[in-house]
Design an enzyme around this catalytic site. Structure first.
Site, short mmCIF file in Angstrom:
data_model
loop_
_atom_site.label_atom_id
_atom_site.label_comp_id
_atom_site.label_asym_id
_atom_site.label_seq_id
_atom_site.Cartn_x
_atom_site.Cartn_y
_atom_site.Cartn_z
N GLY A 184 19.97 64.21 72.63
CA GLY A 184 19.35 63.88 71.36
C GLY A 184 18.33 62.80 71.59
N ALA A 185 18.30 61.81 70.70
CA ALA A 185 17.29 60.76 70.82
C ALA A 185 17.44 59.95 72.10
CB ALA A 185 17.37 59.84 69.60
N GLY B 228 19.51 60.49 74.79
CA GLY B 228 19.55 61.32 75.99
C GLY B 228 18.16 61.79 76.39
N LYS C 262 28.29 62.92 71.01
CA LYS C 262 29.19 62.16 70.15
C LYS C 262 30.59 62.19 70.75
CE LYS C 262 26.37 60.97 66.78
NZ LYS C 262 26.07 59.55 66.47
N LYS D 291 30.21 45.41 74.41
CA LYS D 291 29.41 46.36 73.61
C LYS D 291 30.23 46.87 72.43
CE LYS D 291 25.97 49.19 72.64
NZ LYS D 291 25.68 50.42 73.39
N ASN E 209 15.05 47.33 58.74
CA ASN E 209 15.38 48.69 58.30
C ASN E 209 16.21 49.46 59.32
OD1 ASN E 209 13.44 49.12 60.24
ND2 ASN E 209 12.14 50.45 58.99
#
Length: 311
Positions: free
Chosen positions: A9-10, A12, A77, A186, A254
């Site tokens: 995704g973003a 990776g 995920k 983390k 934001n």
């Protein structure tokens, strides 16, 4: 190095793109055919600050025809980890390493059960990625560090080799002999804001302006610190305020953490692997975690209301 990235995704795609630029043979694996098709036909657009460039990448929807790789990076995920690593078996050869860069705790155990503990490396990254649209990703690597290591803290040739490949790509990477401490650090940062953003629907600009929210965050982090110390983990974060302020460091008002993004997109969250990890490990060490239990319950309730959970 030949690398397969599960969950491109973003983040990776961002990591895979810069590793490809640096000369590694990288395969970006994602079920979304749209993202894969755009990357294969037009390339992957990486945006860093005001600079944009197109990287020709290899993208696949499954692992069938890739062959054995040197390294599998897991970025799905957390609730998809077991399925993803089982589907990745065609890429795993005799000497393949598997490294999770996912959030939370528990993924390494799942991976080890599927492919064997001897293959597993542990990693945590502060690199960011934002998907603009299919085939276009913002890379947040400047000043963001990645830490990797062996589970037992040994500094081995193979983990040094991975760090060398990452550093050559501009991904500032350190091999740590205390990777478990870094994982918990983390985790505490994620505990500080993730669930609270998801529950309140506030991005960081709002979250950091509500004193009661800060009080709740500090209490949740304090529980996490107590659990980590009971487990014998050596932390760099000693005070809850450190996690609270580090969570927002360098991020705009934001900014929305992944927990809030998942809820806004009608998707399951990784609450079980973040605040839920504090609760599970607290129960094992007889450390009370009432605040984190409430945060888990609230997020689970939101998921149920969205039709994503069971009573």
């Amino acid at each position: 190095m030949k690398i397969g990235i599960l969950g491109s995704g973003a983040l990776g795609s961002a990591i895979g793109g810069v590793l490809t630029e640096a000369g590694s043979e990288v395969y970006l694996i994602r079920r979304s055919t749209e993202h894969v098709n755009v990357m294969n036909s037009k390339g992957l657009m990486l945006k860093e600050g005001n600079h944009e460039r197109i990287v020709r990448v290899r993208a696949e929807t499954d692992c069938t025809n890739i062959g054995h790789v040197d390294l599998v990076i897991v970025l799905v995920k957390s609730y998809h980890t077991k399925e993803a690593i089982e589907n990745a078996r065609p890429m795993i050869g005799e000497h393949t390493m598997v490294m999770s860069l996912q959030n939370g705790l528990g993924n390494e155990e799942i991976i080890g059960e599927v492919v064997g503990w001897q293959r597993v490396l542990v990693g945590r990254t502060y690199v960011g990625g934002v998907m603009l649209e299919s085939g276009q990703v913002i890379v947040g690597a400047k000043g963001k560090h990645t830490y990797i290591g062996e589970q037992d803290g040994q500094i081995t040739d193979r983990v040094n080799r991975v760090a060398e490949v990452f550093n050559r790509a501009g991904l500032s990477t350190t091999v740590s002999s205390n990777i478990m401490g870094i994982m918990w650090d983390k985790l505490l940062i994620n505990v500080a804001t993730g669930a609270l953003c998801g529950i309140t629907r506030l991005p960081y600009g709002g979250l950091y302006n509500v004193p009661e929210v800060k009080d709740c965050a500090l209490a949740a982090v304090a529980e996490g610190i107590a659990v980590a110390k009971a487990c014998g983990v050596v932390l760099s974060i000693q005070l809850p305020e450190e996690a609270w302020f580090r969570a927002a460091e360098g991020l705009p008002d934001n900014f929305k953490p992944s927990m809030l993004q998942s809820i806004e997109n009608g998707m399951r969250t990784e609450i079980d692997f973040i605040n839920g990890s504090v609760v599970r490990w607290g129960a094992k060490r007889n450390v009370p975690t009432p605040v984190n239990k409430v945060l888990v319950a609230c997020v689970k309730g939101i998921e149920y209301e969205m039709g994503l959970g069971t009573p």
